[in-house]
Design an enzyme around this catalytic site. Sequence first.
Site, PDB file in Angstrom:
ATOM      1  N   GLY A  20       0.835  -1.197   0.000  1.00  0.00           N
ATOM      2  CA  GLY A  20       0.000   0.000   0.000  1.00  0.00           C
ATOM      3  C   GLY A  20       0.863   1.237   0.000  1.00  0.00           C
ATOM      4  O   GLY A  20       2.010   1.201   0.451  1.00  0.00           O
ATOM      5  N   GLN A  78       2.921  10.065   1.179  1.00  0.00           N
ATOM      6  CA  GLN A  78       4.215   9.388   1.296  1.00  0.00           C
ATOM      7  C   GLN A  78       5.157   9.734   0.151  1.00  0.00           C
ATOM      8  O   GLN A  78       6.367   9.513   0.254  1.00  0.00           O
ATOM      9  CB  GLN A  78       4.029   7.869   1.361  1.00  0.00           C
ATOM     10  CG  GLN A  78       3.325   7.416   2.637  1.00  0.00           C
ATOM     11  CD  GLN A  78       3.160   5.908   2.659  1.00  0.00           C
ATOM     12  OE1 GLN A  78       2.194   5.394   2.117  1.00  0.00           O
ATOM     13  NE2 GLN A  78       4.103   5.203   3.256  1.00  0.00           N
ATOM     14  N   CYS A 129       5.825  -0.017   7.499  1.00  0.00           N
ATOM     15  CA  CYS A 129       5.435   1.101   6.635  1.00  0.00           C
ATOM     16  C   CYS A 129       6.653   1.532   5.832  1.00  0.00           C
ATOM     17  O   CYS A 129       7.745   1.627   6.381  1.00  0.00           O
ATOM     18  CB  CYS A 129       4.938   2.252   7.503  1.00  0.00           C
ATOM     19  SG  CYS A 129       4.445   3.710   6.563  1.00  0.00           S
ATOM     20  N   LEU A 130       6.464   1.790   4.545  1.00  0.00           N
ATOM     21  CA  LEU A 130       7.579   2.220   3.701  1.00  0.00           C
ATOM     22  C   LEU A 130       8.164   3.548   4.196  1.00  0.00           C
ATOM     23  O   LEU A 130       9.312   3.860   3.909  1.00  0.00           O
ATOM     24  CB  LEU A 130       7.120   2.346   2.242  1.00  0.00           C
ATOM     25  CG  LEU A 130       6.690   1.020   1.589  1.00  0.00           C
ATOM     26  CD1 LEU A 130       6.069   1.280   0.224  1.00  0.00           C
ATOM     27  CD2 LEU A 130       7.865   0.063   1.468  1.00  0.00           C
ATOM     28  N   HIS A 185      -4.598   1.620   7.785  1.00  0.00           N
ATOM     29  CA  HIS A 185      -3.212   2.112   7.768  1.00  0.00           C
ATOM     30  C   HIS A 185      -3.029   3.181   6.671  1.00  0.00           C
ATOM     31  O   HIS A 185      -2.503   4.260   6.926  1.00  0.00           O
ATOM     32  CB  HIS A 185      -2.259   0.932   7.546  1.00  0.00           C
ATOM     33  CG  HIS A 185      -0.811   1.309   7.437  1.00  0.00           C
ATOM     34  ND1 HIS A 185       0.151   0.818   8.286  1.00  0.00           N
ATOM     35  CD2 HIS A 185      -0.152   2.126   6.562  1.00  0.00           C
ATOM     36  CE1 HIS A 185       1.331   1.334   7.958  1.00  0.00           C
ATOM     37  NE2 HIS A 185       1.175   2.122   6.901  1.00  0.00           N
ATOM     38  N   GLU A 186      -3.488   2.860   5.449  1.00  0.00           N
ATOM     39  CA  GLU A 186      -3.298   3.795   4.331  1.00  0.00           C
ATOM     40  C   GLU A 186      -4.115   5.073   4.513  1.00  0.00           C
ATOM     41  O   GLU A 186      -3.622   6.172   4.260  1.00  0.00           O
ATOM     42  CB  GLU A 186      -3.668   3.139   2.998  1.00  0.00           C
ATOM     43  CG  GLU A 186      -2.756   1.989   2.588  1.00  0.00           C
ATOM     44  CD  GLU A 186      -1.277   2.297   2.714  1.00  0.00           C
ATOM     45  OE1 GLU A 186      -0.858   3.432   2.426  1.00  0.00           O
ATOM     46  OE2 GLU A 186      -0.531   1.390   3.132  1.00  0.00           O
ATOM     47  N   HIS A 202      -2.673   7.724   6.713  1.00  0.00           N
ATOM     48  CA  HIS A 202      -1.649   8.588   6.093  1.00  0.00           C
ATOM     49  C   HIS A 202      -2.271   9.878   5.567  1.00  0.00           C
ATOM     50  O   HIS A 202      -1.620  10.920   5.529  1.00  0.00           O
ATOM     51  CB  HIS A 202      -0.987   7.864   4.910  1.00  0.00           C
ATOM     52  CG  HIS A 202       0.130   6.946   5.308  1.00  0.00           C
ATOM     53  ND1 HIS A 202       1.259   7.381   5.954  1.00  0.00           N
ATOM     54  CD2 HIS A 202       0.304   5.621   5.130  1.00  0.00           C
ATOM     55  CE1 HIS A 202       2.080   6.365   6.154  1.00  0.00           C
ATOM     56  NE2 HIS A 202       1.517   5.266   5.671  1.00  0.00           N
TER      57      HIS A 202
HETATM   58 ZN   LIG Z   1       2.363   3.390   5.746  1.00  0.00          ZN
END
Ligand SMILES: [Zn+2]
Length: 177
Positions: free
Chosen positions: A47, A52, A96-97, A138-139, A142
Amino acid sequence: MAIREILTYPDEALRRHARAVADPTGEEVRQLVQDLADTMYDAPGVGLAAPQIGVRLRVAVTDTRWREEGGSRGLKVWINPEISWREGEAIFEEGCLSVPGIYEDVKRAASITAGWYDMEGHHHTADFEDFPAVALQHEFDHLDGRLFIDLLPPIKQKLLKKRLQKQKKQMMQSSPS
Ligand SMILES: [Zn+2]
């Protein structure tokens, strides 16, 4: 194809509230979705949300199946998503990236009802459970400037944030540019 730089903690851009997309069918969104998908698959991740990669719009992409054994790509696009209902409790290990190297158990709702727009401008509503429900929470977090580490117990957060800041400093010192 454009792979964009993924911003990492403590970048302030990750903390901003993203704006609603005015036209889900527009060229700006089409390009953004393409970049998000390219960057997510390259990372690789399941995701990625627009903040991000430094874009302050309420857009995220997910593909929760493609990394499974025999999984094929099934990109999902979420424009102006909203969660209208949450129930139960699920604990999954999240990463998480934008928070590299940290994996922690996070408690979230086990079932959700979400609404969103697609790139044709159609509105959808659907129920999600377990891992897909967790991935969406989660997404979508953000888009409100929230990271999964914010949901951990305060003492753990303090330790992790210290570790991440140290990690980032070391990375910056060792990079040649
Ligand atoms: Zn994330």
